[in-house]
Design an enzyme around this catalytic site. Structure first.
Site, PDB file in Angstrom:
ATOM      1  N   GLY A  27       5.778  -7.617  -4.515  1.00 37.05           N
ATOM      2  CA  GLY A  27       5.476  -6.946  -5.681  1.00 37.05           C
ATOM      3  C   GLY A  27       6.764  -6.416  -6.330  1.00 37.05           C
ATOM      4  NE  ARG A  37     -12.782  17.298 -15.088  1.00 38.30           N
ATOM      5  CZ  ARG A  37     -12.468  16.696 -16.075  1.00 38.30           C
ATOM      6  NH1 ARG A  37     -11.524  16.275 -16.699  1.00 38.30           N
ATOM      7  NH2 ARG A  37     -13.832  16.707 -16.993  1.00 38.30           N
ATOM      8  N   GLY A  53       1.257   2.047  -1.823  1.00 39.64           N
ATOM      9  CA  GLY A  53       2.109   2.308  -0.501  1.00 39.64           C
ATOM     10  C   GLY A  53       1.659   1.346   0.670  1.00 39.64           C
ATOM     11  N   GLY A  78      10.236  -7.351   0.375  1.00 45.41           N
ATOM     12  CA  GLY A  78       9.787  -6.589   1.272  1.00 45.41           C
ATOM     13  C   GLY A  78       9.588  -7.235   2.685  1.00 45.41           C
ATOM     14  CG  ASP A  79       5.958  -6.335   4.824  1.00 46.60           C
ATOM     15  OD1 ASP A  79       6.066  -6.493   3.591  1.00 46.60           O
ATOM     16  OD2 ASP A  79       5.245  -5.752   5.488  1.00 46.60           O
ATOM     17  CB  ALA A 134       0.198  17.341  -3.921  1.00 47.52           C
ATOM     18  CG  ASP A 138       4.512  -0.644  -0.157  1.00 50.95           C
ATOM     19  OD1 ASP A 138       3.959  -0.047  -1.335  1.00 50.95           O
ATOM     20  OD2 ASP A 138       4.013  -1.701   0.209  1.00 50.95           O
TER      21      ASP A 138
HETATM   22  O1  F6P Z   1       3.688  -3.804  -1.653  1.00 45.83           O
HETATM   23  C1  F6P Z   1       3.974  -3.347  -3.102  1.00 45.83           C
HETATM   24  C2  F6P Z   1       2.596  -2.953  -3.492  1.00 45.83           C
HETATM   25  O2  F6P Z   1       2.878  -2.244  -4.981  1.00 45.83           O
HETATM   26  C3  F6P Z   1       1.701  -2.248  -2.721  1.00 45.83           C
HETATM   27  O3  F6P Z   1       1.888  -0.738  -2.662  1.00 45.83           O
HETATM   28  C4  F6P Z   1       0.233  -2.442  -3.578  1.00 45.83           C
HETATM   29  O4  F6P Z   1      -0.673  -2.340  -2.488  1.00 45.83           O
HETATM   30  C5  F6P Z   1       0.245  -3.962  -3.914  1.00 45.83           C
HETATM   31  O5  F6P Z   1       1.795  -4.301  -3.762  1.00 45.83           O
HETATM   32  C6  F6P Z   1      -0.342  -4.258  -5.024  1.00 45.83           C
HETATM   33  O6  F6P Z   1      -0.090  -5.635  -5.133  1.00 45.83           O
HETATM   34  P1  F6P Z   1      -0.360  -6.483  -6.663  1.00 45.83           P
HETATM   35  O7  F6P Z   1       0.514  -6.225  -7.271  1.00 45.83           O
HETATM   36  O8  F6P Z   1      -0.507  -7.909  -5.936  1.00 45.83           O
HETATM   37  O9  F6P Z   1      -1.539  -5.998  -6.976  1.00 45.83           O
END
Ligand code: F6P
Length: 404
Positions: free
Chosen positions: A14, A170, A178, A112-113, A194, A137
């Site tokens: 991502g 609200r 994440g 990432g991972d 928050a 994340d």
């Molecule tokens: O891993 C990064 C991330 O942004 C996550 O936080 C999220 O769940 C995912 O990618 C969303 O992925 P996509 O862009 O494939 O919808």
């Protein structure tokens, strides 16, 4: 390892903030050292299909100057492709032929991972590569570019939501990306001030969240001279039950890596709270006391979920990520030239470049629950009984390791 004269740059997984700074850091360090760098477009999909491309983009001084390091996203493009899973017995051969076609000797890959696991895979296939940690994340062992930008974005969304929340009294539930950890919800939630933060590391007890709402939001509205108040919950998309089941919408399916697409945590939280508000006899008197009660129309305060989704990783990068991205990109070139393939850049501190094997760097890091207790003691609800913050004092004798 043969001398490196041309580096291929890949961004994968991502997208997020800071990646364009990584690309610029690589390109500028490369040409400062008299070598070339090129973009391999669209992540590992582009690497697999490199052989079929007519040309690649050279990042010379002129081309690099057109990349805006402050913009989030990546000039190199992204895809989610696990090379091992490509249904082609000749995939590694095809990739090597593509690299040869364009004279690319080695790769710098930011991701990432999942991306990192492919770095390990490609290194074992004798394709020299260095990994630059990237993920909004923040779940890798080292800091990853994109994390700070996402946290800042969540804080801004949360803070901004309060104006509309206050106007309608609200309870607002902000669901944020994440994955399976709560770093972005935790840090972004604190940044937004928050009232409640729900993370995958802590199974949620909705009765406790509800009691916190009654203890904070109800008197907040009652005390206000204009009877206005809101309650902000930041919830991580990956929250789970005590038995470890994800609270998400299963119809969302899976992504190209085979991971569940997480969605629906905010809706689940809303439904849980609405159920409790409807069943609580105290609510009618709160509604009446605050002038909010309208028979047949408003019997309970409204609960709304807001899901910014990809907006959290869009727009602009934080300055921290631009700094980190430049440093990490440049350091990756130095590691590559030193033949340290299969490693992840951790940080640059003064004249020291820290790195570690990619296999270790991509191990999942969860939120430190000891630190959560500090924020619990400051009044934020994390959906469980408040735990005591236990601490010790440490006098530092050596230099402190910092990222800034
Ligand atoms: O891993 C990064 C991330 O942004 C996550 O936080 C999220 O769940 C995912 O990618 C969303 O992925 P996509 O862009 O494939 O919808």
């Amino acid at each position: 390892m043969a001398p490196v004269k041309r580096i291929g740059i890949i961004t994968s997984g991502g997208d997020c903030g800071g990646l364009n700074a990584v690309i610029k850091g690589i390109a500028r360090e490369a040409y400062a050292l008299g070598i070339e760098s090129v973009i391999i477009p669209n992540g590992y999909a582009g690497l697999y299909n490199l052989i079929d491309l007519d040309e690649v983009v050279f990042l010379n001084e002129e081309r690099v100057s057109h990349i805006d390091a402050t913009l989030a996203g990546s000039e190199a493009g992204h895809s989610r492709v696990k090379v091992k899973k490509i249904e082609d017995d000749n995939k590694y051969k095809r990739i090597k032929e593509g690299l040869k076609k364009f004279g690319i000797d080695a790769l710098i890959i930011s991701g990432g991972d999942d991306t990192g696991s492919v770095v390990v895979d490609l290194s074992s296939q004798n394709i020299p590569c260095i990994h630059v940690p990237k993920t909004m994340d923040i779940d890798l062992q080292p800091y990853s570019v994109g994390g700070d930008s996402a946290v800042n974005m969540i804080s801004v969304f949360g803070r901004n939501l309060k104006t509309t929340g206050m106007s309608h009294n609200r309870v607002l539930v902000l669901e944020v990306f994440g994955r399976y950890v709560g770093h972005t919800a935790f840090r972004g939630g604190v940044g937004a001030e928050a009232d409640c933060i729900l993370i995958p590391e802590i199974p949620v007890d909705f009765d406790i969240v509800y009691e916190h709402i009654k203890k904070t939001y109800f008197p907040r509205v009652e005390r206000s001279d204009v009877k206005a108040g809101t309650y902000l919950i930041v919830v991580a998309e990956g929250i789970k039950t005590a038995s470890g089941e994800l609270l998400y919408d299963e119809s969302a399916g899976v992504d190209a890596f085979g991971h569940k697409k997480l969605a629906g945590a905010g809706k689940y939280v809303r439904q849980q709270l609405e159920k409790r508000l409807k069943n609580d006899p105290d609510v009618i008197s709160f509604m009446k006391k605050t002038g909010m009660y309208v028979p047949g129309v408003y019997k309970i305060p409204e609960v709304r979920e807001v899901t910014p989704g990809h907006l959290v990783r869009s727009g602009h990068s934080s300055s921290y990520d631009v700094n980190f991205g430049y440093k990490a990109g440049a350091a990756a070139v130095m590691l590559l030239l030193e033949g340290k393939t299969g490693n992840t850049v951790l940080n640059v501190e003064g004249e020291k470049i820290y790195y570690q094997p990619t296999g270790d760097a991509i191990k999942r890091r969860e939120v430190n629950l000891q630190e959560v207790t500090l924020f619990e003691s400051l009044g934020i609800c994390f959906g469980r009984e408040t735990q005591k913050f236990k601490y010790e004092f440490i006098e530092e004798k050596e230099a402190i390791k910092r990222y800034m």
